[in-house]
Design a protein around this motif. Structure first.
Motif, short mmCIF file in Angstrom:
data_model
loop_
_atom_site.label_atom_id
_atom_site.label_comp_id
_atom_site.label_asym_id
_atom_site.label_seq_id
_atom_site.Cartn_x
_atom_site.Cartn_y
_atom_site.Cartn_z
N ILE A 76 0.75 -1.18 -0.02
CA ILE A 76 -0.10 0.18 -0.15
C ILE A 76 0.75 1.11 -0.05
O ILE A 76 0.75 2.12 -0.93
CB ILE A 76 -1.00 0.03 1.24
CG1 ILE A 76 -2.07 -1.11 1.39
CG2 ILE A 76 -1.75 1.30 1.15
CD1 ILE A 76 -2.66 -1.17 2.37
N TRP A 77 1.82 1.14 0.82
CA TRP A 77 2.67 2.33 1.02
C TRP A 77 3.45 2.57 -0.42
O TRP A 77 3.84 3.66 -0.82
CB TRP A 77 3.59 2.39 2.24
CG TRP A 77 2.97 2.72 3.42
CD1 TRP A 77 2.37 2.17 4.36
CD2 TRP A 77 3.01 4.23 3.93
NE1 TRP A 77 1.81 2.81 5.26
CE2 TRP A 77 2.22 4.07 5.04
CE3 TRP A 77 3.38 5.38 3.38
CZ2 TRP A 77 1.87 5.21 5.97
CZ3 TRP A 77 3.06 6.36 4.26
CH2 TRP A 77 2.32 6.46 5.56
N MET A 78 3.96 1.53 -0.79
CA MET A 78 4.76 1.64 -2.04
C MET A 78 3.97 2.35 -3.32
O MET A 78 4.45 3.19 -4.13
CB MET A 78 5.11 0.13 -2.64
CG MET A 78 6.15 0.16 -3.60
SD MET A 78 6.85 -1.39 -3.83
CE MET A 78 5.45 -2.11 -4.73
N PHE A 79 2.58 1.89 -3.37
CA PHE A 79 1.52 2.78 -4.25
C PHE A 79 1.71 4.31 -3.94
O PHE A 79 1.63 5.08 -4.64
CB PHE A 79 0.53 2.17 -4.39
CG PHE A 79 0.33 0.56 -5.11
CD1 PHE A 79 0.60 0.83 -6.58
CD2 PHE A 79 0.01 -0.42 -4.68
CE1 PHE A 79 0.52 0.00 -7.37
CE2 PHE A 79 0.12 -1.42 -5.45
CZ PHE A 79 0.26 -1.27 -6.84
N MET A 80 1.41 4.32 -2.77
CA MET A 80 1.30 5.67 -2.05
C MET A 80 2.57 6.51 -2.37
O MET A 80 2.58 7.84 -2.83
CB MET A 80 0.83 5.87 -0.65
CG MET A 80 -0.36 5.18 -0.63
SD MET A 80 -1.24 5.72 1.25
CE MET A 80 0.16 6.03 2.29
N TYR A 81 3.91 5.98 -2.28
CA TYR A 81 4.97 6.74 -2.51
C TYR A 81 5.23 6.89 -3.99
O TYR A 81 6.23 7.66 -4.25
CB TYR A 81 6.02 5.85 -1.93
CG TYR A 81 6.14 6.22 -0.44
CD1 TYR A 81 6.07 7.59 0.01
CD2 TYR A 81 6.34 5.19 0.42
CE1 TYR A 81 6.34 7.73 1.54
CE2 TYR A 81 6.53 5.38 1.81
CZ TYR A 81 6.55 6.65 2.30
OH TYR A 81 6.63 6.87 3.86
N ASN A 82 4.56 6.06 -4.88
CA ASN A 82 4.83 6.20 -6.25
C ASN A 82 4.94 7.64 -6.94
O ASN A 82 3.85 8.37 -6.59
CB ASN A 82 4.07 5.25 -7.24
CG ASN A 82 4.12 5.24 -8.48
OD1 ASN A 82 4.43 6.13 -9.12
ND2 ASN A 82 4.40 3.95 -9.04
N PRO A 83 6.08 7.98 -7.28
CA PRO A 83 6.24 9.51 -7.73
C PRO A 83 5.06 9.72 -8.87
O PRO A 83 4.71 11.16 -8.90
CB PRO A 83 7.61 9.47 -8.65
CG PRO A 83 8.21 8.08 -8.15
CD PRO A 83 7.19 7.34 -7.91
N SER A 84 4.83 9.17 -9.60
CA SER A 84 3.76 9.56 -10.70
C SER A 84 2.20 9.13 -10.32
O SER A 84 1.34 9.94 -10.58
CB SER A 84 4.08 8.66 -12.07
OG SER A 84 4.39 7.47 -12.08
N ILE A 85 2.06 8.13 -9.79
CA ILE A 85 0.55 7.73 -9.54
C ILE A 85 0.34 7.69 -8.11
O ILE A 85 -1.02 7.53 -7.59
CB ILE A 85 0.12 6.17 -10.11
CG1 ILE A 85 1.14 5.26 -9.56
CG2 ILE A 85 0.27 6.48 -11.59
CD1 ILE A 85 0.31 3.77 -9.63
N GLY A 86 1.22 7.95 -7.09
CA GLY A 86 1.16 8.16 -5.76
C GLY A 86 0.28 9.16 -5.14
O GLY A 86 0.43 10.16 -5.81
N VAL A 87 -0.53 8.72 -4.15
CA VAL A 87 -1.54 9.92 -3.67
C VAL A 87 -0.57 10.75 -3.01
O VAL A 87 -1.06 12.02 -3.05
CB VAL A 87 -2.53 9.21 -2.75
CG1 VAL A 87 -1.94 8.54 -1.45
CG2 VAL A 87 -3.55 10.25 -2.30
N ILE A 88 0.29 10.40 -2.29
CA ILE A 88 1.13 11.45 -1.67
C ILE A 88 1.63 12.70 -2.59
O ILE A 88 1.45 13.79 -2.21
CB ILE A 88 2.38 10.86 -0.85
CG1 ILE A 88 1.78 9.76 0.02
CG2 ILE A 88 3.28 12.03 -0.20
CD1 ILE A 88 2.70 9.14 0.64
N ASN A 89 2.20 12.32 -3.75
CA ASN A 89 2.61 13.20 -4.73
C ASN A 89 1.52 14.19 -5.19
O ASN A 89 1.67 15.30 -5.55
CB ASN A 89 3.55 12.75 -5.59
CG ASN A 89 4.98 12.44 -5.22
OD1 ASN A 89 5.30 12.94 -4.06
ND2 ASN A 89 5.82 12.17 -6.33
N LYS A 90 0.32 13.38 -5.31
CA LYS A 90 -0.65 14.11 -5.99
C LYS A 90 -1.11 15.26 -5.11
O LYS A 90 -1.42 16.34 -5.37
CB LYS A 90 -1.72 13.10 -6.12
CG LYS A 90 -1.77 12.17 -7.13
CD LYS A 90 -2.92 12.18 -8.06
CE LYS A 90 -2.54 11.56 -9.77
NZ LYS A 90 -2.85 10.22 -9.70
#
Lengths: 368, 308
Positions: free
Chosen positions: B138-152
């Motif tokens: 889950i965190w890996m997806f959130m950290y993803n630079p292009s699709i991750g929610v955190i960067n969004k």
């Protein structure tokens, strides 16, 4: 010293069932007031409402004439002693006693002075640096008392403070607390389930049962003139002897054909009543007395007094209490007599029949 | 009459000795199941590790040559291993205090008597029910630079393109944040239990005395919670030293060994480089490091603990 007044106070936890019903009482300044009743009767709830630890569902609580329903506990100017003493295990006795004084903006020297004063009063001077777990039950109890004293609050609430002590210590602390209250002149509200504590300590007491006040008054008044069968059986040890009886003019008819004759007429309106007699009023009959013969079921010799359990009827046992040591054995038949003045009469629903005492006295006079 | 009685009350020496042997045997029988399990899964591997750490091994992990403490000497000079130590210590410093403090705050809030508080208690402790693997993904997806929610979310504030797991400066912090999140469930639950164990009349007494919330927290709650806090800190510390799962899934020790904590380094040495001797030596060093830290904690931390 301030007056505490409860006016039509109700308490309910779930909004439907009241645990306290319509309680109204006024506690005078400097009074030692005891709330007594069996467990679950709501006496602790009342105390906690006065302290402000529980909300009041409806009704008014006045302290010193001012409504305090919404006031937080700390602003009600009172102290409280808990059943388990509520001592902080990580603080020393001294820190425990002065805990909370800082809030009242009292200087360090004054705190120290008051702490020493209270410790002196309760014989704790040698233990000020000890932790609570190093103390005995009685000493912990004293620390809790000292903590209540140092605040100099005019009202002190106590929630079964002696129930964790053994019988001997309890008797000692009982008189200590009473003396302390007298010396300091504080208003004390004291909760207990022990009727002996209530009888010995109270200026006035309130007997509670299922959230309702049963009777309020001085201990001896309540002992001598209980307002209903609950109070009659709750106060006094052994409790008052009670039995159902039928009234036939001046004759009391118990089950199984036992009858007792009184020298006056009972009100004819009441056919079925409950008769109550304190154990100390049942004596061994002299030859000249009106008496009845009863079979002894059990005898307890306590040294200063003897408790004789006898069969009133087949199913009902009464207890007589005679001072001194009596050599009577179970199975013996003894002649017994009861002074007419000692009879109390209750309605079938438990309420005492208002039957004025002088008429008994007159009856007794004629008899003699 | 006295003589036989005295014999009966204190049996002769052989009888007593026999009885003592019997009770000892009985005790051992009760302990046997756990003794067996511990021996197979704990004591044997431990001793084997210590043994291997003194040997050079082949690719199957068989000891080939006794090398004494050479494995250890080599390790302590090795730049990569020193980097691992640094990463591990940083990781511990990032995760342990933060998880304990955060969990304590949550526990203090969840200990209030409010409507619906049970729901929050469940939420706060729910991370305990998630496996490290699942939460890492889950965190890996959130950290993803292009699709991750955190960067969004960050891009809304004008911050863009943070390489959470690929930037050597941030990677360890990123892994720590996800670890804190995973740890909080357990820590929270234990601390809440500790809080609920405190006698409520102590608080009532404080209410009547009228002390402030912070004074009460400092003088009543924290001292009485100290045994629980001590336990939680010790366990978290040990746990943190042994972190593996989230590193493996999120960063694989990278970038540039920034997140190559000791346990991951052991894994790589043993199962990727097949260098079992060196891996065992690292494991032994880690064991002693944890042992020393825990000992120090008991020595100095426990003084401030008030057991009731």
């Amino acid at each position: 010293m301030e007056q505490i007044e409860l006016v039509h106070v109700y308490k309910s936890y779930n909004g439907k069932d009241n645990v306290i019903h319509d309680l109204s009482v006024s506690i005078e300044p400097g009074e030692f007031f005891v709330l007594v009743g069996p467990s679950g009767c709501g006496k602790s709830t009342i105390l906690r409402m006065i302290a402000g630890l529980e909300t009041i569902t409806s009704g008014t609580l006045l302290i010193g004439g001012i409504e305090v329903n919404e006031l937080p506990p700390s602003e009600r100017n009172l102290s409280m002693v808990f059943q388990n003493y509520a001592l902080y295990p990580h603080l020393t006795v001294e820190q425990n006693i002065t805990f909370g004084l800082y809030k009242k903006k009292i200087s360090k020297q004054e705190q120290k002075k008051r702490c020493l004063e209270a410790a002196e009063m309760l014989g704790l001077t040698d233990f000020l640096k000890h932790k609570p777990r190093q103390l005995s039950g009685g000493q912990r109890q004293r620390v809790a008392l000292a903590r209540a004293i140092v605040t100099h609050a005019p009202i002190c609430l106590m929630d079964e403070p002696l129930s964790n002590l053994d019988a001997k210590l309890r008797a000692k602390m009982r008189s200590e607390i009473r003396q302390l209250q007298r010396r300091l002149g504080i208003t004390m509200i004291y909760v207990t389930h022990d009727q002996v504590e209530a009888m010995t300590m109270a200026d006035r007491m309130m007997i509670l049962h299922e959230g309702r006040a049963q009777q309020i008054g001085a201990p001896l008044d309540i002992y001598n003139h209980p307002s209903n069968t609950f109070v009659a059986s709750f106060i006094g040890s052994p409790p008052m002897n009670l039995a159902k009886a039928k009234v036939l003019e001046s004759l009391l008819l118990f089950d199984n054909g036992r009858a007792m004759r009184l020298h006056h007429h009972l009100p004819p309106s009441t056919q079925q009543i409950i008769v109550g007699v304190r154990p100390e009023h049942i004596r061994l009959a002299k030859p000249s007395d009106d008496h009845f013969i009863a079979k002894v079921v059990n005898v307890e010799v306590l040294g200063t007094e003897t408790l004789v359990t006898f069969e009133l009827t087949k199913n009902e046992h009464w207890i007589a209490r005679w001072s001194g040591q009596w050599n009577i054995h179970a199975g013996e038949k003894v002649p017994l007599t009861i002074d007419e003045t000692a009879f109390l009469f209750f309605h079938e629903n438990g309420q005492r029949l208002d039957h004025s005492i002088p008429s008994y006295a007159a009856g007794k006079g004629e008899h003699q | 009459m006295n003589a036989p009685l005295s014999v009966k009350s204190s049996p002769s020496v052989p009888v007593r000795r026999k009885r003592a042997v019997w009770t000892t045997l009985e005790g051992i029988v009760y302990l046997l199941p756990s003794l067996i399990l511990f021996s197979i899964f704990l004591f044997y591997p431990m001793l084997k590790t210590v043994y291997l750490s003194f040997y050079a091994t082949d690719h199957q992990g068989n000891p080939v040559q006794f090398v004494g403490i050479e494995n250890f000497v080599y390790l302590l000079k090795d730049v990569n291993f020193l980097q691992s130590i640094k990463a591990t210590l940083l990781f511990v410093c990032y995760t342990v205090p933060a998880s304990v403090v955060l969990a304590l705050c949550l526990a203090l809030m969840a200990n209030e008597k409010l409507k619906g508080i049970g729901l929050f208690r469940t939420f706060f402790s729910s991370t305990m029910g998630m496996s490290v693997a699942a939460s890492s993904v889950i965190w890996m997806f959130m950290y993803n630079p292009s699709i991750g929610v955190i960067n969004k979310v960050l891009s809304l504030f004008g911050i863009s393109d943070v390489q959470w797991l690929l930037d050597p400066k941030i990677a360890l912090i990123s892994v720590s944040i996800s670890t804190i999140w995973m740890n909080i469930g357990f820590t929270f639950l234990i601390l809440l239990g500790g809080l609920q164990n405190i006698d409520p009349t102590l608080y009532e007494s404080a209410r009547i005395a009228g002390v402030s919330y912070w004074y009460q927290l400092r003088k009543v709650t924290l001292p009485l919670l100290s045994p629980t806090l001590f336990f939680v800190t010790t366990v978290s510390l040990i746990h943190s030293f042994q972190t593996f799962g989230q590193i493996d899934i999120l960063t694989k020790g990278g970038p540039m060994d920034a997140t190559n904590v000791i346990v991951y380094s052991i894994y790589k040495d043993a199962f990727i480089n097949y260098n079992f001797g060196s891996a065992s030596a690292q494991a032994v060093l880690l064991f002693f490091a944890i042992l020393v830290v825990t000992f120090l904690q008991f020595k100095f931390g426990e003084r401030k603990v008030h057991y009731q």
